[in-house]
Enzyme design. Structure first.
Site, PDB file in Angstrom:
ATOM      1  N   LYS A   1      15.295 110.958  38.207  1.00  0.00           N
ATOM      2  CA  LYS A   1      13.890 111.136  37.813  1.00  0.00           C
ATOM      3  C   LYS A   1      13.452 112.574  38.067  1.00  0.00           C
ATOM      4  O   LYS A   1      14.080 113.294  38.848  1.00  0.00           O
ATOM      5  CB  LYS A   1      13.023 110.158  38.596  1.00  0.00           C
ATOM      6  CG  LYS A   1      13.129 110.350  40.103  1.00  0.00           C
ATOM      7  CD  LYS A   1      12.645 109.118  40.843  1.00  0.00           C
ATOM      8  CE  LYS A   1      12.712 109.339  42.343  1.00  0.00           C
ATOM      9  NZ  LYS A   1      12.681 108.088  43.104  1.00  0.00           N
TER      10      LYS A   1
ATOM     11  N   TYR B   1      -4.491 140.308  45.482  1.00  0.00           N
ATOM     12  CA  TYR B   1      -5.805 139.666  45.341  1.00  0.00           C
ATOM     13  C   TYR B   1      -6.450 139.433  46.696  1.00  0.00           C
ATOM     14  O   TYR B   1      -5.786 139.006  47.650  1.00  0.00           O
ATOM     15  CB  TYR B   1      -5.633 138.282  44.707  1.00  0.00           C
ATOM     16  CG  TYR B   1      -5.383 138.277  43.228  1.00  0.00           C
ATOM     17  CD1 TYR B   1      -6.313 138.815  42.334  1.00  0.00           C
ATOM     18  CD2 TYR B   1      -4.231 137.690  42.712  1.00  0.00           C
ATOM     19  CE1 TYR B   1      -6.087 138.763  40.963  1.00  0.00           C
ATOM     20  CE2 TYR B   1      -4.000 137.643  41.340  1.00  0.00           C
ATOM     21  CZ  TYR B   1      -4.944 138.177  40.477  1.00  0.00           C
ATOM     22  OH  TYR B   1      -4.715 138.127  39.150  1.00  0.00           O
TER      23      TYR B   1
HETATM   24  C1  LIG Z   1      13.447 107.892  44.081  1.00  0.00           C
HETATM   25  C2  LIG Z   1      13.893 106.570  44.422  1.00  0.00           C
HETATM   26  C3  LIG Z   1      15.082 106.338  45.116  1.00  0.00           C
HETATM   27  C4  LIG Z   1      15.927 107.445  45.693  1.00  0.00           C
HETATM   28  O1  LIG Z   1      15.368 107.839  46.923  1.00  0.00           O
HETATM   29  P1  LIG Z   1      16.034 108.981  47.806  1.00  0.00           P
HETATM   30  O2  LIG Z   1      15.242 108.969  49.054  1.00  0.00           O
HETATM   31  O3  LIG Z   1      15.876 110.232  47.051  1.00  0.00           O
HETATM   32  O4  LIG Z   1      17.437 108.601  47.996  1.00  0.00           O
HETATM   33  C5  LIG Z   1      15.494 105.039  45.289  1.00  0.00           C
HETATM   34  N1  LIG Z   1      14.758 104.023  44.815  1.00  0.00           N
HETATM   35  C6  LIG Z   1      13.595 104.195  44.171  1.00  0.00           C
HETATM   36  C7  LIG Z   1      12.841 103.015  43.708  1.00  0.00           C
HETATM   37  C8  LIG Z   1      13.114 105.464  43.967  1.00  0.00           C
HETATM   38  O5  LIG Z   1      11.966 105.645  43.341  1.00  0.00           O
END
Ligand SMILES: *Cc1c(COP(=O)(O)O)cnc(C)c1O
Length: 764
Positions: free
Chosen positions: A434, A659
């Site tokens: 993701k 700035y």
């Molecule tokens: C992002 C996510 C993961 C992975 O989590 P990490 O801490 O990056 O390993 C696993 N399960 C779900 C539902 C997630 O959204």
């Protein structure tokens, strides 16, 4: 050299008789570089840094069986010849001195404070048309380097050129008998006091003691010699004068000397290496080419780049041709990984491992240049003047003038392997990609994961999944936040939704009915303690009832998410979540007569709750190299965020920066501008000395407010220029360091690097 073991013992001057009839042709003092194992003798040197005796068993296991030692050792092996001496370095020196005695050829010994190596290399270049020369490799001129150099003498050599360096009184006494020069060269002497000597005269006397027994000694002349020099700087003229006087001493005509020294300029250029793109080193000698200068450049390169990939960019050679056997032999000697040839001549007969490409013009090569990976390469550019290969050098030297995120795909594979070892062979692996693979790119990482054989990908939105399908990714994909408006796309692109409510499920089923699709895979999310999306336990009976009546969908997996798998203080809570997951998921799976996979662990879960792998795990942050497990884990970051200096400025005391004038110079200072700002993901709160980036391994504070596209850093204590590389995170700063300074977690640092920051992928 070729000596029997017994001859070696004799030459190191000890009593030793070996039953072995082994012929020894290599001397080694560094266990890492031993190659022809059974023909090598290993001298176990003892230095402050290392004791060679520690490596003997390892070498025996690798096939070495002849050793010179000075300490008691316990080793096991067959047919060993172990020669015991009181000091291994001195034994090596005796071996070299006795080896030297077997040669009755002119030997030039070079010493002095400056220029020994350049004079040696120049003499080699000037004299190699007439002599077969043995010379010190690189600047091997120490107590160890000198014997190793002299041991390279072979029966076919007709001249030796060796350099000798000393740093304290008494050292030359040991080097002189090894080199035994008959011609001496004294290069420029440093005036400065050196700690190993009481006075300048003592230093001079020590150095000159190399020349005991020399018929001729050459020193820098007081007046400029009557030659036209291809240099204008004094140092080069002095070094060149030594070479001229040497040639005169060897009986060369003035005309020949004058002709040959003309070509020395190219060596000066050659010794000038530049750092190129992608950590490459460019050795540009694109101005002239001849057989002998090619030979010299290649041997120079071989000394430099022993363990790096090498590229040769070469034009046709005017006075000879690329199929000249000697040219081919030289090119072959360097094991080039790649040769790019410009011109009409064809290069053949090089190793089949070498990647060879031909171009008829330099323009053609320039057009194709970007397809080659020059990362870490040593690139030797050698061409006739008319091809103007310096244009190629110029392109390779150009660095990126922008901020980029470098992603090492091999490191990702290594991390993946580590996690695969942590899970059972039967456990499936879903990788979370993701948010552009946690900020690391678009389809590059999913593509690699597909090749690596992971089972599932997880994305947040339909859009992300669609982009990956468009890029050709075919792995099953779970979408965690599918908005109702995207359901038809989910179906079209074979993306599988996470279902967290009856309302959502109902909407999705309606879409499937319209599309007349049955048995579409879905993933049921259970609420076990995160208190985010997911079905509560009391909703399960209704869910089951609904699902049983809808043939449009089937449950592919059931899962939940842990809120605190990384926090062992919350172990009780996590175990409670896991227990709930066990209970609720079983209620669901037992209601259906088909198999449904279960999964609950994220990265920290894999690390800390490995017993709960069920049928699949969901790997995220760990794959990208953020270690959430043991401190001794081999997990390493896959990305580095880098930028470059685009301008520098000197400020006076009291000047303000940027700035709002929030940083003022409290003294004279130099600042550098870096093209990265808060819109790239460098949080504004990091300004005004709240964070430092790295330049040449040194910390530089960010000064002034971080701007939208630019920030300023303090480089007052450094010598830095436009084009120098800046590390925001990488080898020095970790992502965790940046996160701490921003008051956040590594996840946010990685995913807030904006899309305009170019992602550059490589394999190390
Ligand atoms: C992002 C996510 C993961 C992975 O989590 P990490 O801490 O990056 O390993 C696993 N399960 C779900 C539902 C997630 O959204």
């Amino acid at each position: 050299m070729n000596y029997s073991v017994n001859e070696i013992a004799k030459l190191v001057e000890v009593d030793y008789t070996s039953p072995s009839v082994q012929i020894i042709s290599h001397v080694s003092v560094d266990s890492r570089s031993v190659q022809n194992t059974s023909n090598s003798v290993f001298f176990a040197l003892v230095t402050n840094k290392r004791n060679g005796h520690e490596f003997i068993q390892d070498l025996i296991d690798r096939g070495v069986n002849t050793f010179v030692i000075s300490e008691d050792i316990k080793v096991v092996g067959d047919n060993l010849s172990i020669i015991r001496v009181s000091n291994t370095l001195e034994a090596l020196q005796r071996l070299a001195a006795n080896h030297r005695k077997k040669f009755n050829i002119p030997v030039i010994g070079i010493t002095g404070s400056y220029g020994k190596t350049i004079v040696k290399e120049w003499l080699y270049q000037l004299l190699s048309p007439d002599y077969t020369i043995c010379r010190s490799p690189k600047s091997f001129n120490s107590q160890l380097g000198v014997p190793l150099s002299v041991l390279l003498l072979e029966p076919n050599h007709t001249l030796g050129i060796f350099e000798a360096g000393v740093s304290e009184s008494g050292e030359m006494k040991k080097l002189q008998p090894i080199i035994q020069p008959n011609i001496g060269v004294l290069t420029k002497m440093g005036e400065a006091h050196e700690s190993g000597f009481d006075s300048f005269n003592q230093k001079l006397e020590e150095k000159k003691s190399l020349f005991i027994g020399c018929e001729t000694i050459i020193e820098i002349p007081e007046n400029k010699l009557d030659y036209s020099f291809p240099f204008s700087d004094t140092t080069s003229i002095e070094n060149c004068s030594l070479c001229i006087m040497m040639m005169e001493a060897l009986g060369y005509d003035k005309a020949i000397i004058q002709e040959r020294i003309k070509s020395l300029s190219s060596l000066a250029l050659r010794l000038e290496m530049k750092n190129g793109k992608e950590n490459s080193v460019i050795i540009n000698d694109g101005y002239n080419i001849s057989y002998s200068s090619l030979a010299l450049s290649i041997s120079y390169l071989n000394q430099l780049a022993t363990s790096f990939p090498k590229t040769l960019i070469i034009s046709q050679i005017p006075e000879t041709s690329l199929d000249d056997e000697r040219v081919i032999q030289h090119i072959r000697s360097s094991d080039f990984d790649r040769v790019l040839v410009v011109g009409d001549q064809v290069l053949k007969g090089i190793s089949t491992d070498t990647d060879i490409h031909h171009y008829s013009t330099t323009e053609e090569l320039l057009n194709e240049l970007s397809q080659f990976d020059f990362r870490n390469h040593y690139v030797l550019i050698k061409g006739a003047r008319k091809f103007r290969l310096e244009r190629v050098a110029h392109v390779l030297e150009q660095k990126n003038h922008r901020t980029q995120l470098e992603v090492n795909l091999n490191q990702l594979s290594r991390n993946l392997k580590i996690y695969k070892e942590k899970i059972k062979p039967t456990t499936k692996l879903m990788v979370m990609v993701k948010a552009f693979s946690y900020g690391s790119g678009s389809a590059e990482i999913p593509r690699l994961l597909e090749i690596e054989g992971v089972d599932y990908l997880g994305v947040a939105y339909a859009d992300e999944g669609i982009a990956l399908r468009d890029a050709g990714i075919t792995l099953p994909m779970m979408v965690m936040n599918p908005e109702p408006g995207t359901f038809s796309d989910l179906i079209k692109y074979k993306l599988e939704p996470e279902i967290y409510s009856l309302h959502e499920l109902d909407e999705f089923v309606k879409e499937l009915i319209v599309a007349d699709i049955k048995e579409y895979p879905i993933h049921i999310k259970l609420e076990t303690g995160m208190n985010r999306l997911g079905f509560l336990s009391e909703e399960l009976p209704k869910l089951i009832q609904y699902l049983k009546s809808q043939p449009e969908v089937y449950i592919k997996t059931v899962f939940s998410h842990l809120s605190s798998a990384d926090d062992l203080n919350e172990k009780e809570y996590t175990l409670n979540q896991l227990a709930k997951f066990q209970e609720y998921s079983s209620i669901l799976t037992s209601a259906f007569n088909y198999s449904i996979d279960k999964h609950v662990l994220n990265t920290a879960g894999i690390e800390n709750y490995g017993d709960y792998q069920y049928d699949m795990v969901r790997l995220g942050i760990g794959l990208y190299g953020i270690n959430v497990g043991d401190t001794d884990s081999e997990i390493k970051p896959i990305s580095k965020l880098k930028s470059v200096i685009i301008q520098t400025k000197k400020l006076n005391k009291g000047d303000s920066i940027g700035y709002g004038r929030n940083t003022r110079a409290d003294k004279e200072m130099t600042i550098a501008m870096i093209p990265i700002g808060y819109s790239d993901g460098l949080r504004r709160s990091l300004g005004n000395r709240n964070f430092s980036v790295y330049l040449k391994q040194q910390k530089c504070n960010i000064v002034g407010n971080v701007c939208m596209d630019i920030c300023m850093i303090d480089i007052s204590s450094l010598d830095a220029n436009v084009g120098d590389e800046i590390e925001i995170f990488g080898d020095n700063n970790s992502v965790e360091d940046v996160a701490e300074a921003m008051g956040t977690i590594p996840y946010e640092v990685l995913t807030s690097i904006s899309q305009r920051v170019k992602r550059v992928f490589f394999k190390d």
